[in-house]
Design a protein around this motif. Sequence first.
Motif, PDB file in Angstrom:
ATOM      1  N   GLU A 212       0.830  -1.192   0.000  1.00 27.64           N
ATOM      2  CA  GLU A 212       0.000   0.000   0.000  1.00 27.64           C
ATOM      3  C   GLU A 212       0.867   1.245   0.000  1.00 27.64           C
ATOM      4  O   GLU A 212       2.054   1.209   0.337  1.00 27.64           O
ATOM      5  N   ASP A 213       0.247   2.352  -0.357  1.00 27.26           N
ATOM      6  CA  ASP A 213       0.955   3.606  -0.585  1.00 27.26           C
ATOM      7  C   ASP A 213       1.806   4.012   0.616  1.00 27.26           C
ATOM      8  O   ASP A 213       2.977   4.389   0.475  1.00 27.26           O
ATOM      9  N   ARG A 214       1.256   3.909   1.816  1.00 24.68           N
ATOM     10  CA  ARG A 214       1.954   4.354   3.023  1.00 24.68           C
ATOM     11  C   ARG A 214       3.233   3.580   3.287  1.00 24.68           C
ATOM     12  O   ARG A 214       4.154   4.074   3.930  1.00 24.68           O
ATOM     13  N   LYS A 215       3.320   2.366   2.771  1.00 23.20           N
ATOM     14  CA  LYS A 215       4.489   1.528   3.035  1.00 23.20           C
ATOM     15  C   LYS A 215       5.542   1.617   1.925  1.00 23.20           C
ATOM     16  O   LYS A 215       6.587   0.983   1.999  1.00 23.20           O
ATOM     17  N   ASN A 216       5.228   2.382   0.866  1.00 20.58           N
ATOM     18  CA  ASN A 216       6.245   2.861  -0.082  1.00 20.58           C
ATOM     19  C   ASN A 216       6.962   1.780  -0.896  1.00 20.58           C
ATOM     20  O   ASN A 216       8.165   1.873  -1.147  1.00 20.58           O
ATOM     21  N   ALA A 217       6.242   0.781  -1.346  1.00 15.11           N
ATOM     22  CA  ALA A 217       6.874  -0.246  -2.176  1.00 15.11           C
ATOM     23  C   ALA A 217       7.392   0.333  -3.493  1.00 15.11           C
ATOM     24  O   ALA A 217       8.435  -0.096  -4.003  1.00 15.11           O
ATOM     25  N   LYS A 218       6.681   1.314  -4.043  1.00 10.19           N
ATOM     26  CA  LYS A 218       7.151   1.926  -5.283  1.00 10.19           C
ATOM     27  C   LYS A 218       8.451   2.692  -5.057  1.00 10.19           C
ATOM     28  O   LYS A 218       9.384   2.622  -5.876  1.00 10.19           O
ATOM     29  N   ASP A 219       8.561   3.388  -3.944  1.00 12.74           N
ATOM     30  CA  ASP A 219       9.806   4.075  -3.607  1.00 12.74           C
ATOM     31  C   ASP A 219      10.935   3.071  -3.395  1.00 12.74           C
ATOM     32  O   ASP A 219      12.087   3.339  -3.753  1.00 12.74           O
ATOM     33  N   LEU A 220      10.605   1.925  -2.827  1.00  8.11           N
ATOM     34  CA  LEU A 220      11.609   0.886  -2.628  1.00  8.11           C
ATOM     35  C   LEU A 220      12.149   0.393  -3.964  1.00  8.11           C
ATOM     36  O   LEU A 220      13.361   0.188  -4.121  1.00  8.11           O
ATOM     37  N   VAL A 221      11.272   0.227  -4.935  1.00  4.58           N
ATOM     38  CA  VAL A 221      11.716  -0.191  -6.270  1.00  4.58           C
ATOM     39  C   VAL A 221      12.661   0.849  -6.871  1.00  4.58           C
ATOM     40  O   VAL A 221      13.699   0.510  -7.463  1.00  4.58           O
ATOM     41  N   GLN A 222      12.307   2.121  -6.715  1.00  6.16           N
ATOM     42  CA  GLN A 222      13.162   3.185  -7.247  1.00  6.16           C
ATOM     43  C   GLN A 222      14.523   3.204  -6.551  1.00  6.16           C
ATOM     44  O   GLN A 222      15.558   3.393  -7.193  1.00  6.16           O
ATOM     45  N   ALA A 223      14.522   2.996  -5.242  1.00  7.45           N
ATOM     46  CA  ALA A 223      15.783   2.948  -4.511  1.00  7.45           C
ATOM     47  C   ALA A 223      16.600   1.719  -4.915  1.00  7.45           C
ATOM     48  O   ALA A 223      17.832   1.786  -5.018  1.00  7.45           O
ATOM     49  N   PHE A 224      15.923   0.613  -5.144  1.00  4.47           N
ATOM     50  CA  PHE A 224      16.618  -0.619  -5.513  1.00  4.47           C
ATOM     51  C   PHE A 224      17.332  -0.469  -6.862  1.00  4.47           C
ATOM     52  O   PHE A 224      18.413  -1.037  -7.068  1.00  4.47           O
ATOM     53  N   LYS A 225      16.759   0.309  -7.761  1.00  2.00           N
ATOM     54  CA  LYS A 225      17.432   0.585  -9.038  1.00  2.00           C
ATOM     55  C   LYS A 225      18.775   1.265  -8.776  1.00  2.00           C
ATOM     56  O   LYS A 225      19.790   0.949  -9.420  1.00  2.00           O
ATOM     57  N   LEU A 226      18.821   2.182  -7.809  1.00  2.00           N
ATOM     58  CA  LEU A 226      20.073   2.853  -7.460  1.00  2.00           C
ATOM     59  C   LEU A 226      21.052   1.868  -6.818  1.00  2.00           C
ATOM     60  O   LEU A 226      22.265   1.980  -7.020  1.00  2.00           O
ATOM     61  N   VAL A 227      20.531   0.923  -6.045  1.00  2.98           N
ATOM     62  CA  VAL A 227      21.388  -0.096  -5.446  1.00  2.98           C
ATOM     63  C   VAL A 227      22.072  -0.913  -6.539  1.00  2.98           C
ATOM     64  O   VAL A 227      23.291  -1.145  -6.500  1.00  2.98           O
ATOM     65  N   LEU A 228      21.306  -1.328  -7.516  1.00  2.00           N
ATOM     66  CA  LEU A 228      21.872  -2.137  -8.604  1.00  2.00           C
ATOM     67  C   LEU A 228      22.960  -1.380  -9.364  1.00  2.00           C
ATOM     68  O   LEU A 228      23.930  -1.980  -9.852  1.00  2.00           O
ATOM     69  N   ASP A 229      22.812  -0.072  -9.452  1.00  2.00           N
ATOM     70  CA  ASP A 229      23.811   0.746 -10.137  1.00  2.00           C
ATOM     71  C   ASP A 229      25.107   0.867  -9.344  1.00  2.00           C
ATOM     72  O   ASP A 229      26.148   1.231  -9.896  1.00  2.00           O
ATOM     73  N   GLN A 230      25.049   0.540  -8.031  1.00  2.00           N
ATOM     74  CA  GLN A 230      26.220   0.752  -7.174  1.00  2.00           C
ATOM     75  C   GLN A 230      26.940  -0.526  -6.766  1.00  2.00           C
ATOM     76  O   GLN A 230      28.056  -0.463  -6.246  1.00  2.00           O
ATOM     77  N   VAL A 231      26.325  -1.671  -6.972  1.00  2.00           N
ATOM     78  CA  VAL A 231      26.968  -2.930  -6.566  1.00  2.00           C
ATOM     79  C   VAL A 231      27.480  -3.661  -7.808  1.00  2.00           C
ATOM     80  O   VAL A 231      27.012  -3.439  -8.927  1.00  2.00           O
ATOM     81  N   ASN A 232      28.433  -4.543  -7.570  1.00  2.00           N
ATOM     82  CA  ASN A 232      29.069  -5.246  -8.681  1.00  2.00           C
ATOM     83  C   ASN A 232      28.567  -6.674  -8.852  1.00  2.00           C
ATOM     84  O   ASN A 232      29.172  -7.465  -9.577  1.00  2.00           O
ATOM     85  N   HIS A 233      27.491  -7.013  -8.187  1.00  2.00           N
ATOM     86  CA  HIS A 233      26.957  -8.372  -8.310  1.00  2.00           C
ATOM     87  C   HIS A 233      25.445  -8.321  -8.467  1.00  2.00           C
ATOM     88  O   HIS A 233      24.800  -7.311  -8.194  1.00  2.00           O
ATOM     89  N   ASP A 234      24.883  -9.419  -8.905  1.00  2.00           N
ATOM     90  CA  ASP A 234      23.456  -9.480  -9.170  1.00  2.00           C
ATOM     91  C   ASP A 234      22.673  -9.526  -7.855  1.00  2.00           C
ATOM     92  O   ASP A 234      23.109 -10.128  -6.878  1.00  2.00           O
ATOM     93  N   LEU A 235      21.527  -8.884  -7.850  1.00  2.00           N
ATOM     94  CA  LEU A 235      20.667  -8.855  -6.672  1.00  2.00           C
ATOM     95  C   LEU A 235      19.209  -8.960  -7.094  1.00  2.00           C
ATOM     96  O   LEU A 235      18.835  -8.540  -8.204  1.00  2.00           O
ATOM     97  N   LEU A 236      18.404  -9.504  -6.201  1.00  2.00           N
ATOM     98  CA  LEU A 236      16.958  -9.527  -6.392  1.00  2.00           C
ATOM     99  C   LEU A 236      16.288  -8.721  -5.280  1.00  2.00           C
ATOM    100  O   LEU A 236      16.845  -8.544  -4.188  1.00  2.00           O
ATOM    101  N   LEU A 237      15.082  -8.262  -5.558  1.00  2.00           N
ATOM    102  CA  LEU A 237      14.205  -7.685  -4.558  1.00  2.00           C
ATOM    103  C   LEU A 237      12.902  -8.473  -4.586  1.00  2.00           C
ATOM    104  O   LEU A 237      12.251  -8.567  -5.633  1.00  2.00           O
ATOM    105  N   LEU A 238      12.527  -9.047  -3.444  1.00  2.00           N
ATOM    106  CA  LEU A 238      11.250  -9.751  -3.324  1.00  2.00           C
ATOM    107  C   LEU A 238      10.276  -8.887  -2.537  1.00  2.00           C
ATOM    108  O   LEU A 238      10.597  -8.427  -1.435  1.00  2.00           O
ATOM    109  N   ILE A 239       9.103  -8.658  -3.090  1.00  2.00           N
ATOM    110  CA  ILE A 239       8.041  -7.921  -2.416  1.00  2.00           C
ATOM    111  C   ILE A 239       6.926  -8.917  -2.123  1.00  2.00           C
ATOM    112  O   ILE A 239       6.331  -9.492  -3.046  1.00  2.00           O
TER     113      ILE A 239
END
Length: 378
Positions: A212-239
């Motif tokens: 739901e909106d208050r728990k910010n899953a969409k913001d988490l996805v946007q932040a996770f994109k930045l994480v992928l840009d900064q790490v040198n290995h593959d990562l997943l995000l499970l919601i």
Amino acid sequence: MHIAFEAKRAFNNFTGLGNYSRFVISALKEQYPKEQYSLFTPQVSTRDEAAHFLKENKEITVLPSGLWKAGALKSAWRSKRIGKLAEREDVDVFHGLSNELPSGLKNRSKKIVTIHDLIFLRYPDFYPFIDRRIYKKKFKSACKKADEIIAISEQTKKDIIEFFDIDSSKIHVVYQGVHPIYKQELKTRRLLYLLDQYSLHQPYFLYVGSIEDRKNAKDLVQAFKLVLDQVNHDLLLLIVGKRTDYQKEVEKEINDLRLDQNVRIYNNIPFTELPYLYKGAVASVYPSSFEGFGIPVLESLSVGTSVVTGNQSAMKEAGGKYALYANPKNHEELASQMVKLADDNAFNEQLLVGVEGHLVQFSAEKIAGDLMGIYKAP
């Protein structure tokens, strides 16, 4: 001492309020078996968990009888009849476990209510007008009627004082605990089996909660994109959470950011598998803007998995110094905290040193003791 509970949620709800109700009742019965208990509920769900809870408490469960068993009258029985029945049974304490107290309770019984949160007042835009109006009337009435109020966090206590103008002296903070399933020994073979079943062959972050909106899953996805840009290995995000209309926005964001191969949403994970998914994660992430408490934070810590969460006070009460915090709307800040846990195993492990001592305050023994102290206080 005879202690009665308004226990509808214990028999009919299988998330937050239900888990809390079952936890409190079971903890008190285990720690104080010589006391007398009564559980009032208008009905019992057909789900297995409800049947199991009823089996454990059949002798002390009070259900409607006669005409009160009719569908439309069950709700009236809960609000109008329970209080009179409790008085007839000469109960010493009546505890409303989920924000409400029935009418008909006399001064003979000590009246206690647990207030979980006032999010509907703090964030009114997330709730329909009619719901806000009903909740406010019921919650405020319960607080005024109660002799003592249990707040599940300091944040909730502050909100009760602010929104309902209640004297702080009758509000007691007694934390929640996690479901016993998070205290079990997690078998390595079972963990490896589930990781294989879900094709989790690379490190992953885990979000568990309502989508739901208050728990910010969409913001988490946007932040996770930045994480992928900064790490040198593959990562997943499970919601992981129940499907909602807001999920469509999250799915669109995943598609727009071309993260289809890195972000997965699961809506129907069996409850028994959640501790294992927490255990297998690099870290959990719970970027909620506001909570009455932060149960997913405790769930993660209880299985020994680090967590990044929102920087609101209730989450800090749950996580203490053993979690990392970020403004969920600041994607760079949230991503930075996630990168720390994804890239530095030593830091990740060091963060949790001593967490067992922190978790004691959320134990069944501590919570039952705090509640019994309030019940028996003059």
